[in-house]
Design an enzyme around this catalytic site. Structure first.
Site, PDB file in Angstrom:
ATOM      1  N   LEU A  39       0.717  -0.701  -0.099  1.00  0.00           N
ATOM      2  CA  LEU A  39      -0.403   0.468   0.079  1.00  0.00           C
ATOM      3  C   LEU A  39       1.029   1.339  -0.177  1.00  0.00           C
ATOM      4  CD1 LEU A  39      -2.977  -0.839   2.238  1.00  0.00           C
ATOM      5  CD2 LEU A  39      -3.071  -0.354   0.225  1.00  0.00           C
ATOM      6  N   ASP A  40       0.213   2.064  -0.850  1.00  0.00           N
ATOM      7  CA  ASP A  40       0.963   3.798  -0.629  1.00  0.00           C
ATOM      8  C   ASP A  40       1.765   3.771   1.024  1.00  0.00           C
ATOM      9  OD1 ASP A  40       1.481   3.613  -3.702  1.00  0.00           O
ATOM     10  OD2 ASP A  40      -0.932   4.901  -3.863  1.00  0.00           O
ATOM     11  N   LEU A  41       1.606   4.502   0.721  1.00  0.00           N
ATOM     12  CA  LEU A  41       2.694   4.910   2.954  1.00  0.00           C
ATOM     13  C   LEU A  41       2.244   6.070   2.918  1.00  0.00           C
ATOM     14  CD1 LEU A  41       5.155   5.809   4.095  1.00  0.00           C
ATOM     15  CD2 LEU A  41       5.553   7.622   3.298  1.00  0.00           C
TER      16      LEU A  41
END
Length: 292
Positions: A39-41
């Site tokens: 998942l993106d930051l």
């Protein structure tokens, strides 16, 4: 002895998937961990943490469909397509009606197309991740990937703050940041993601996910349950010794090319792939062994 299985984690914002998995490993002193998709930051939500021998089924769980809730800010574009990036373009706001949004959204239902991932992503080109090219200002050809958006629903439209809130169900490999930009293009504008929450990975739901602070071995889901929860084909085979030894086996009346094999006690032992007609050969074994 350590068990094998999966944890359904609820990833908080501002921590990478790698950092999250590593913290689980340290907290529970796990010998081997992995995950089924980053998942993106800034994103939150479902991350599947694979423990010990469950890392052997990562490819199968990784192929699962996903669901997200995403909030898109209109009339501004960043280089990363989300709030983490630098603003590279702005547009004077103009009126976009609810009908216009619903019309565009309706396009993204059972819609398969060639999507271009963001330059700030982990996809590799010639051995380097795309974001590494971006950070060093190197030119690179970004190739499109075929993805399917199964369903897109409008949750809300905040005209005052120029924000669209959507629920999206999609195939593996879909970049929601790119989808947001594509939707904005169809609205004749620009936009970027300000909020992203994964609510589903395969059949693993956010409401069953565990926060890192609360995690314990009691939350571990066995490999058996993980496979059966996601509706993979499971075939019971009488001679488990042949499976343990990795021998080719004959399975009649099986249309699937890939099957999980269980013993008489319903313990999943291995993954088998169709070799020729009704002959199957082992693809991945040792799934039911605990780690010592």
């Amino acid at each position: 002895m350590q068990k094998s299985g999966i944890f359904i984690l609820n990833k908080p914002s501002n921590i990478s998937t790698y950092q999250l998995i590593n913290q689980v490993k340290k907290k529970l002193n796990i010998k081997k961990v992995g995950h089924c998709g980053t998942l993106d930051l800034l994103a939150t939500g479902v991350v599947i943490c694979l423990v010990n021998n469950a890392t052997k089924i990562s490819d199968y769980l990784l192929n699962a469909n996903k669901a997200y809730q995403v909030k898109i800010k209109l009339f501004t574009l960043t280089d990363s397509f989300d709030a983490e990036g630098n603003i590279i373009q702005t547009q004077t706001p103009f009126n976009i009606s609810l009908d216009q949004i619903n019309k565009v959204i309706s396009k993204y239902n059972n819609y398969t197309y060639n999507q271009y991932p963001p330059i700030y992503s982990s996809i590799k080109v010639d051995g380097k991740k795309l974001y590494e090219y971006a950070l060093t200002n190197q030119n690179v050809e970004i190739k499109s990937r075929k993805v399917t958006i199964y369903k897109t629903s409008l949750l809300s439209y905040d005209q005052k703050n120029y924000e669209i809130f959507l629920d999206v169900k999609c195939s593996k490999g879909t970049y929601i940041r790119s989808l947001a930009v594509d939707i904005c293009k169809d609205l004749n504008t620009i936009g970027y993601v300000v909020y992203l929450n994964r609510t589903l990975s395969g059949n693993f739901k956010l409401e069953n996910a565990i926060d890192l602070n609360n995690i314990s071995w009691d939350h571990l889901i066995s490999i058996n349950d993980a496979i059966r929860t996601n509706d993979f084909k499971v075939v019971k085979y009488q001679n488990s010794l042949e499976i343990i030894q990795g021998k080719k086996i004959i399975l009649n009346d099986i249309n699937d090319d890939l099957v999980f094999i269980s013993d008489d006690q319903n313990n999943i032992l291995a993954v088998y792939q169709k070799y020729d007609n009704n002959i199957f050969k082992i693809k991945r074994g040792g799934l039911n062994n605990d780690i010592y």
